[in-house]
Design a protein around this motif. Sequence first.
Motif, PDB file in Angstrom:
ATOM      1  N   TYR A  98       0.870  -1.180   0.000  1.00 29.76           N
ATOM      2  CA  TYR A  98       0.000   0.000   0.000  1.00 29.76           C
ATOM      3  C   TYR A  98       0.900   1.221   0.000  1.00 29.76           C
ATOM      4  N   PHE A  99       0.655   2.150  -0.916  1.00 29.38           N
ATOM      5  CA  PHE A  99       1.507   3.338  -1.060  1.00 29.38           C
ATOM      6  C   PHE A  99       0.704   4.589  -0.709  1.00 29.38           C
ATOM      7  N   ILE A 100       1.298   5.443   0.134  1.00 29.30           N
ATOM      8  CA  ILE A 100       0.605   6.648   0.574  1.00 29.30           C
ATOM      9  C   ILE A 100       1.610   7.765   0.785  1.00 29.30           C
ATOM     10  N   GLY A 101       1.203   8.998   0.479  1.00 26.09           N
ATOM     11  CA  GLY A 101       2.125  10.113   0.656  1.00 26.09           C
ATOM     12  C   GLY A 101       1.447  11.459   0.564  1.00 26.09           C
ATOM     13  N   MET A 102       2.233  12.503   0.802  1.00 19.31           N
ATOM     14  CA  MET A 102       1.749  13.881   0.749  1.00 19.31           C
ATOM     15  C   MET A 102       1.568  14.327  -0.700  1.00 19.31           C
ATOM     16  N   ASP A 103       0.524  15.093  -0.935  1.00 20.91           N
ATOM     17  CA  ASP A 103       0.137  15.489  -2.289  1.00 20.91           C
ATOM     18  C   ASP A 103       0.902  16.734  -2.756  1.00 20.91           C
ATOM     19  N   TYR A 104       2.153  16.533  -3.145  1.00 13.08           N
ATOM     20  CA  TYR A 104       2.960  17.590  -3.771  1.00 13.08           C
ATOM     21  C   TYR A 104       4.101  16.918  -4.517  1.00 13.08           C
ATOM     22  N   GLN A 105       4.983  17.727  -5.147  1.00 11.12           N
ATOM     23  CA  GLN A 105       5.963  17.149  -6.069  1.00 11.12           C
ATOM     24  C   GLN A 105       6.809  16.046  -5.444  1.00 11.12           C
ATOM     25  N   ALA A 106       7.373  16.297  -4.266  1.00  7.25           N
ATOM     26  CA  ALA A 106       8.211  15.267  -3.647  1.00  7.25           C
ATOM     27  C   ALA A 106       7.402  14.022  -3.301  1.00  7.25           C
ATOM     28  N   GLY A 107       6.162  14.213  -2.857  1.00  3.66           N
ATOM     29  CA  GLY A 107       5.310  13.068  -2.554  1.00  3.66           C
ATOM     30  C   GLY A 107       5.056  12.217  -3.789  1.00  3.66           C
ATOM     31  N   TRP A 108       4.750  12.873  -4.914  1.00  2.00           N
ATOM     32  CA  TRP A 108       4.515  12.133  -6.152  1.00  2.00           C
ATOM     33  C   TRP A 108       5.780  11.377  -6.574  1.00  2.00           C
ATOM     34  N   LYS A 117      -2.614   3.531  -4.214  1.00  2.00           N
ATOM     35  CA  LYS A 117      -1.689   4.673  -4.178  1.00  2.00           C
ATOM     36  C   LYS A 117      -2.519   5.898  -3.819  1.00  2.00           C
ATOM     37  N   VAL A 118      -2.282   6.428  -2.612  1.00  6.01           N
ATOM     38  CA  VAL A 118      -3.122   7.479  -2.053  1.00  6.01           C
ATOM     39  C   VAL A 118      -2.270   8.704  -1.720  1.00  6.01           C
ATOM     40  N   PHE A 119      -2.794   9.905  -2.045  1.00  6.32           N
ATOM     41  CA  PHE A 119      -2.120  11.152  -1.680  1.00  6.32           C
ATOM     42  C   PHE A 119      -3.053  11.988  -0.812  1.00  6.32           C
ATOM     43  N   THR A 120      -2.493  12.572   0.242  1.00  2.00           N
ATOM     44  CA  THR A 120      -3.292  13.364   1.178  1.00  2.00           C
ATOM     45  C   THR A 120      -2.830  14.825   1.164  1.00  2.00           C
ATOM     46  N   PRO A 121      -3.711  15.774   1.492  1.00  2.00           N
ATOM     47  CA  PRO A 121      -3.363  17.206   1.454  1.00  2.00           C
ATOM     48  C   PRO A 121      -2.181  17.551   2.351  1.00  2.00           C
ATOM     49  N   GLN A 122      -1.426  18.587   1.962  1.00  2.00           N
ATOM     50  CA  GLN A 122      -0.216  18.969   2.687  1.00  2.00           C
ATOM     51  C   GLN A 122      -0.496  19.355   4.127  1.00  2.00           C
ATOM     52  N   ALA A 123      -1.658  19.938   4.389  1.00  5.94           N
ATOM     53  CA  ALA A 123      -1.961  20.407   5.743  1.00  5.94           C
ATOM     54  C   ALA A 123      -2.539  19.318   6.635  1.00  5.94           C
ATOM     55  N   LEU A 173      -3.076  16.380   9.152  1.00  6.59           N
ATOM     56  CA  LEU A 173      -2.314  15.757  10.245  1.00  6.59           C
ATOM     57  C   LEU A 173      -3.087  14.637  10.937  1.00  6.59           C
ATOM     58  N   ASP A 174      -4.344  14.422  10.542  1.00  2.52           N
ATOM     59  CA  ASP A 174      -5.155  13.337  11.099  1.00  2.52           C
ATOM     60  C   ASP A 174      -5.306  12.263  10.025  1.00  2.52           C
ATOM     61  N   PHE A 175      -4.734  11.092  10.284  1.00  2.31           N
ATOM     62  CA  PHE A 175      -4.710  10.027   9.282  1.00  2.31           C
ATOM     63  C   PHE A 175      -5.583   8.828   9.683  1.00  2.31           C
ATOM     64  N   SER A 176      -6.532   9.056  10.573  1.00  2.00           N
ATOM     65  CA  SER A 176      -7.358   7.950  11.066  1.00  2.00           C
ATOM     66  C   SER A 176      -8.136   7.275   9.940  1.00  2.00           C
ATOM     67  N   ALA A 177      -8.668   8.063   9.009  1.00  2.00           N
ATOM     68  CA  ALA A 177      -9.434   7.485   7.898  1.00  2.00           C
ATOM     69  C   ALA A 177      -8.533   6.654   6.989  1.00  2.00           C
ATOM     70  N   GLU A 178      -7.350   7.189   6.696  1.00  5.35           N
ATOM     71  CA  GLU A 178      -6.418   6.479   5.821  1.00  5.35           C
ATOM     72  C   GLU A 178      -5.910   5.195   6.479  1.00  5.35           C
ATOM     73  N   ALA A 224      -7.532   3.380   8.593  1.00  8.72           N
ATOM     74  CA  ALA A 224      -8.631   2.414   8.529  1.00  8.72           C
ATOM     75  C   ALA A 224      -8.682   1.754   7.152  1.00  8.72           C
ATOM     76  N   GLN A 225      -8.421   2.534   6.114  1.00  5.70           N
ATOM     77  CA  GLN A 225      -8.400   1.994   4.750  1.00  5.70           C
ATOM     78  C   GLN A 225      -7.247   1.008   4.575  1.00  5.70           C
ATOM     79  N   ILE A 226      -6.097   1.331   5.175  1.00  5.06           N
ATOM     80  CA  ILE A 226      -4.945   0.419   5.102  1.00  5.06           C
ATOM     81  C   ILE A 226      -5.278  -0.898   5.796  1.00  5.06           C
ATOM     82  N   ARG A 227      -5.897  -0.806   6.964  1.00  3.60           N
ATOM     83  CA  ARG A 227      -6.260  -2.022   7.706  1.00  3.60           C
ATOM     84  C   ARG A 227      -7.193  -2.904   6.873  1.00  3.60           C
ATOM     85  N   ALA A 228      -8.152  -2.260   6.213  1.00  3.12           N
ATOM     86  CA  ALA A 228      -9.126  -3.011   5.425  1.00  3.12           C
ATOM     87  C   ALA A 228      -8.482  -3.658   4.199  1.00  3.12           C
TER      88      ALA A 228
END
Length: 389
Positions: A164-174, A191-197, A199-204, A206-210
């Motif tokens: 499972y791949f996840i990161g911040m949604d900006y150039q370095a993250g991509w 492959k999931v990208f989250t907004p730069q601001a 700081l709460d990753f509880s939803a993500e 949960a998705q990883i666990r599933a």
Amino acid sequence: MNQKLKIVVATSLTAFALQAHAADKVKLGFIAAQSGPLGVLGAEQKRGLDIALEQLGNKLGGRDIDLYTADSRATPGVAVQEVSKLVDKDDVDIITGGTASNEIMAIVKPIAAAGLTLVGTNGGPSPLAGKDCSPAYYSVAFQNDQWSEGMGAYMSAQGIKRAYFIGMDYQAGWDHVGGAEREFKGESIAKVFTPQAQLDFSAELAQIRAAKPDGVFAFYPGGAAIAFVKQYAQSGLDTPLFSNAGLVDTLFLPSFGNDAVGVVISSHYNAELDNEANKKFVQGFTAKHGRPPSSYAASQYDAIMLLDKAIGQLPAGKIDRKKLQSIIANTEFPSVRGNFKFNNNHMPIQNIYAQRVDKDSSGNLVLKLVSTAAENAGDRYAAECPMSN
């Protein structure tokens, strides 16, 4: 002219030349995020710069320096304004630093337009490694994909089949997430990208666990890295977590507590690397700051050592900025990481090392060198760069 007079004249001319050379100072510009969310990284870059200059007697190539600093705040617009001051007000000869990939993307063009060079010390955005490469930009740190490609290969070698791949949604993250996914030989289940601001990753989480992956690769810098790692550990997920030094580095270890133990990262640097340049650097840094240096400090230290050797090749007199730009490409210097050279796109060719967060005999968190994840690694964008060097 008699022999004694010849000797006197020759000696006087030599002394004059040396004095003139010393009088022609280097005006060095340093730009980094010294405030804002990535200010902790810029502060560490500055520590690396300071140690290098101290060890060089505050000289570059035998010349005294005037140092001009600028705070980019890791924001492209601010970075461009600060570069304008370094160029127009301070009239610097060369610029080093750069913290966030998006700010580096923004400042290379104005630096090039001014006839100057940026010796970057954090990151290497993929566009600047490929068709948009520039004679005015060198990365002494890494090409963004480089760290993560090594980790993607390492994950495969460790038997991870579904990731499972996840990161911040900006150039370095991509770049980082893309690099890891590209070299991973198993199944990429997300492959999931989250907004730069964010700081709460509880939803993500949960998705990883599933999704039930065998391993997770995550890329987050600064405060987001601390939040992600802590929440990952506290969520009870026992899936191995992989990343690079953007997520976990020596600089941040005390902030993670035991939540980071077992995380495996990749980087071009580790304080345990056994070479003379690194021993000198680590000794100086540890004596001053009471801990081993991070990769951010190491890259900035290397940049100064590179500039010292490059400027030392210039003739006496005013700094020839164009000549300096061209000779950097093939200048050899004692890198703390060992073997180092620039590719045709001015990105490093270097080893990438796998490292694991562990505890030492005193119970302190450390990054233990595990293995070489990739040897003499370049980057795939070099073929798109029209420069020969």
